[in-house]
Design a protein around this motif. Structure first.
Motif, short mmCIF file in Angstrom:
data_model
loop_
_atom_site.label_atom_id
_atom_site.label_comp_id
_atom_site.label_asym_id
_atom_site.label_seq_id
_atom_site.Cartn_x
_atom_site.Cartn_y
_atom_site.Cartn_z
N ALA A 85 -0.75 10.69 -1.89
CA ALA A 85 0.71 10.81 -1.92
C ALA A 85 1.38 9.53 -2.33
O ALA A 85 2.34 9.55 -3.11
CB ALA A 85 1.21 11.26 -0.54
N THR A 86 0.91 8.39 -1.83
CA THR A 86 1.59 7.14 -2.12
C THR A 86 1.49 6.77 -3.59
O THR A 86 2.43 6.20 -4.16
CB THR A 86 1.04 6.01 -1.23
N GLY A 87 0.38 7.08 -4.24
CA GLY A 87 0.27 6.85 -5.67
C GLY A 87 1.09 7.85 -6.47
O GLY A 87 1.73 7.49 -7.46
N ASN A 88 1.10 9.11 -6.02
CA ASN A 88 1.91 10.12 -6.71
C ASN A 88 3.39 9.84 -6.58
O ASN A 88 4.18 10.29 -7.41
CB ASN A 88 1.58 11.51 -6.16
N MET A 89 3.80 9.10 -5.54
CA MET A 89 5.21 8.71 -5.40
C MET A 89 5.65 7.79 -6.52
O MET A 89 6.85 7.65 -6.79
CB MET A 89 5.44 8.02 -4.05
N LEU A 90 4.71 7.17 -7.20
CA LEU A 90 5.00 6.40 -8.42
C LEU A 90 4.88 7.27 -9.66
O LEU A 90 5.81 7.37 -10.45
CB LEU A 90 4.03 5.22 -8.54
N LEU A 91 3.74 7.94 -9.82
CA LEU A 91 3.41 8.57 -11.09
C LEU A 91 4.26 9.81 -11.38
O LEU A 91 4.73 10.00 -12.51
CB LEU A 91 1.93 8.95 -11.09
N VAL A 92 4.47 10.67 -10.37
CA VAL A 92 5.20 11.91 -10.61
C VAL A 92 6.70 11.65 -10.83
O VAL A 92 7.28 12.17 -11.78
CB VAL A 92 4.93 12.91 -9.48
N PRO A 93 7.38 10.83 -9.98
CA PRO A 93 8.78 10.52 -10.29
C PRO A 93 8.95 9.80 -11.63
O PRO A 93 9.95 10.01 -12.32
CB PRO A 93 9.20 9.62 -9.13
N LEU A 94 7.99 8.97 -12.01
CA LEU A 94 8.09 8.29 -13.30
C LEU A 94 8.05 9.31 -14.43
O LEU A 94 8.80 9.18 -15.42
CB LEU A 94 6.95 7.28 -13.46
N GLY A 95 7.22 10.35 -14.30
CA GLY A 95 7.22 11.42 -15.29
C GLY A 95 8.56 12.13 -15.35
O GLY A 95 9.01 12.51 -16.42
N ALA A 96 9.20 12.30 -14.19
CA ALA A 96 10.52 12.94 -14.16
C ALA A 96 11.57 12.05 -14.82
O ALA A 96 12.45 12.54 -15.54
CB ALA A 96 10.91 13.26 -12.72
N MET A 97 11.49 10.74 -14.56
CA MET A 97 12.46 9.82 -15.17
C MET A 97 12.36 9.84 -16.69
O MET A 97 13.36 9.65 -17.39
CB MET A 97 12.21 8.40 -14.66
N HIS A 98 11.17 10.08 -17.19
CA HIS A 98 10.98 10.09 -18.64
C HIS A 98 11.20 11.47 -19.24
O HIS A 98 10.99 11.68 -20.44
CB HIS A 98 9.57 9.59 -18.97
N GLY A 99 11.63 12.42 -18.42
CA GLY A 99 11.98 13.74 -18.92
C GLY A 99 10.83 14.71 -19.04
O GLY A 99 11.01 15.82 -19.58
N LYS A 100 9.64 14.35 -18.54
CA LYS A 100 8.50 15.24 -18.65
C LYS A 100 8.44 16.26 -17.52
O LYS A 100 7.77 17.28 -17.64
CB LYS A 100 7.20 14.43 -18.68
N LEU A 101 9.10 15.96 -16.40
CA LEU A 101 9.04 16.81 -15.21
C LEU A 101 10.44 17.00 -14.65
O LEU A 101 11.34 16.20 -14.91
CB LEU A 101 8.14 16.18 -14.14
N GLY A 102 10.61 18.03 -13.82
CA GLY A 102 11.86 18.24 -13.12
C GLY A 102 11.75 17.80 -11.66
O GLY A 102 10.65 17.56 -11.15
N LEU A 103 12.89 17.73 -10.97
CA LEU A 103 12.88 17.31 -9.57
C LEU A 103 12.10 18.31 -8.71
O LEU A 103 11.47 17.92 -7.72
CB LEU A 103 14.32 17.18 -9.06
N GLY A 104 12.16 19.59 -9.07
CA GLY A 104 11.38 20.58 -8.33
C GLY A 104 9.88 20.32 -8.43
O GLY A 104 9.15 20.50 -7.46
N ASP A 105 9.42 19.89 -9.62
CA ASP A 105 8.02 19.54 -9.80
C ASP A 105 7.63 18.39 -8.88
O ASP A 105 6.56 18.39 -8.26
CB ASP A 105 7.75 19.12 -11.24
N VAL A 106 8.52 17.39 -8.79
CA VAL A 106 8.26 16.22 -7.95
C VAL A 106 8.15 16.63 -6.48
O VAL A 106 7.19 16.26 -5.78
CB VAL A 106 9.35 15.16 -8.14
N ALA A 107 9.14 17.38 -6.00
CA ALA A 107 9.16 17.78 -4.59
C ALA A 107 7.95 18.64 -4.24
O ALA A 107 7.32 18.45 -3.18
CB ALA A 107 10.45 18.52 -4.27
N ARG A 108 7.62 19.58 -5.10
CA ARG A 108 6.50 20.48 -4.83
C ARG A 108 5.18 19.71 -4.80
O ARG A 108 4.34 19.92 -3.90
CB ARG A 108 6.46 21.58 -5.88
N ASN A 109 4.98 18.82 -5.76
CA ASN A 109 3.73 18.07 -5.82
C ASN A 109 3.58 17.16 -4.60
O ASN A 109 2.51 17.13 -3.97
CB ASN A 109 3.67 17.24 -7.11
#
Length: 283
Positions: A85-109
């Protein structure tokens, strides 16, 4: 191959964040279970190695030994491959910031990964730490007594010795360093290089007594299972809540946002049509 430069690391991180979301929920849970177990293994070996070292003789060196051995956990996570989780707290939100993911993807993951991490950490705490006798109880003798005393010292410090504000701030500092370890590991193209990038930030956060939510999913339940007095599930749940919030801030604010601003802010993200098509492809 030469090491990646920071700009290349940023691109690799966003691609990795997108890939972490691009899996079925059951695979995410299994991967997260493994990561929780790996971090628990790091915590268990850290307790074992540092037990019996009297601070009056050794000073603060036991914290250094604890940190150096605890690095096993993140080495297993990143080299063997799993979701922490702590690593995904970097990688998944960074993907959202770059437009590859949505906030729902971040929360679910992050929700699925935290759940899997918890189950993995609890499994090792109960079956492989306490039920095996590696961690003793109040009546244990020999090495089991030493590991019990060391676990009790760590757990009491985290559950009872820190104010809520201290726990939150220690968690911010923890995941700032953990995410730097993840970030720097992306620069390396060899296993040895990745391990070297991981070692120093992880050793540092443990030696300073910072709070990692998944590590605490091992330390605090293990103390409860071993019968350490005065530590209950209410203290444990509060610690997890504060540590998780602090870890999220440390990852998103101090690493993901910082490096997005430095290396990705002016880089084009996916087009509107690509962004709309990606969720369907992931499903």
């Amino acid at each position: 191959m030469t090491a990646r430069q920071p700009q290349e690391m940023a691109q690799a991180a966003t691609a990795m964040g997108a890939k972490k979301v691009d899996r079925s929920w059951d695979r995410v849970l299994v991967s997260a279970f493994l990561a929780g177990a790996y971090i628990a293994f790091g915590g268990l070996v850290a307790i074992t190695v540092s037990s019996g070292l009297d601070p009056e003789t050794w000073g603060t060196l036991p914290t250094l030994f604890t940190g150096a051995t605890f690095t096993l956990g993140l080495v297993l996570v990143l080299i063997a491959g799993s979701d922490l989780a702590t690593g995904n707290m970097l990688l998944v939100p960074l993907g959202a910031m770059h437009g590859k993911l949505g906030l729902g993807d971040v929360a679910r993951n992050l929700t699925l990964v935290l759940l899997g991490n918890l189950v993995g950490a609890l499994f090792v705490a109960y079956f492989l730490a306490v039920q095996t006798g590696v961690i003793g109880d109040a009546d244990a003798a020999g090495s089991a007594a030493l590991t019990y005393e060391r676990l009790a010292s760590i757990a009491e410090g985290k559950a009872l010795g820190e104010s809520p504000w201290q726990t939150f701030l220690r968690a911010v500092g923890c995941n700032w360093l953990v995410c730097l370890a993840v970030w720097m590991s992306l620069a390396a193209t060899s296993v040895s290089g990745k391990i070297l990038a991981i070692f120093f930030p992880i050793m540092a956060f443990v030696a300073m007594g910072f709070d990692h939510v998944v590590a605490n999913m091992f330390f605090l339940p293990a103390a409860i299972f071993a019968g350490v007095p005065d530590i209950g599930w209410d203290d444990t749940l509060l610690n997890w809540l504060l540590a998780g919030a602090g870890n999220l801030v440390g990852a998103v604010v101090f690493v993901a946002t910082s490096y997005w601003y430095l290396f990705l802010r002016d880089e084009p993200g996916p087009s509107a049509s690509e962004a709309a098509a990606e969720p369907a492809e992931r499903g």
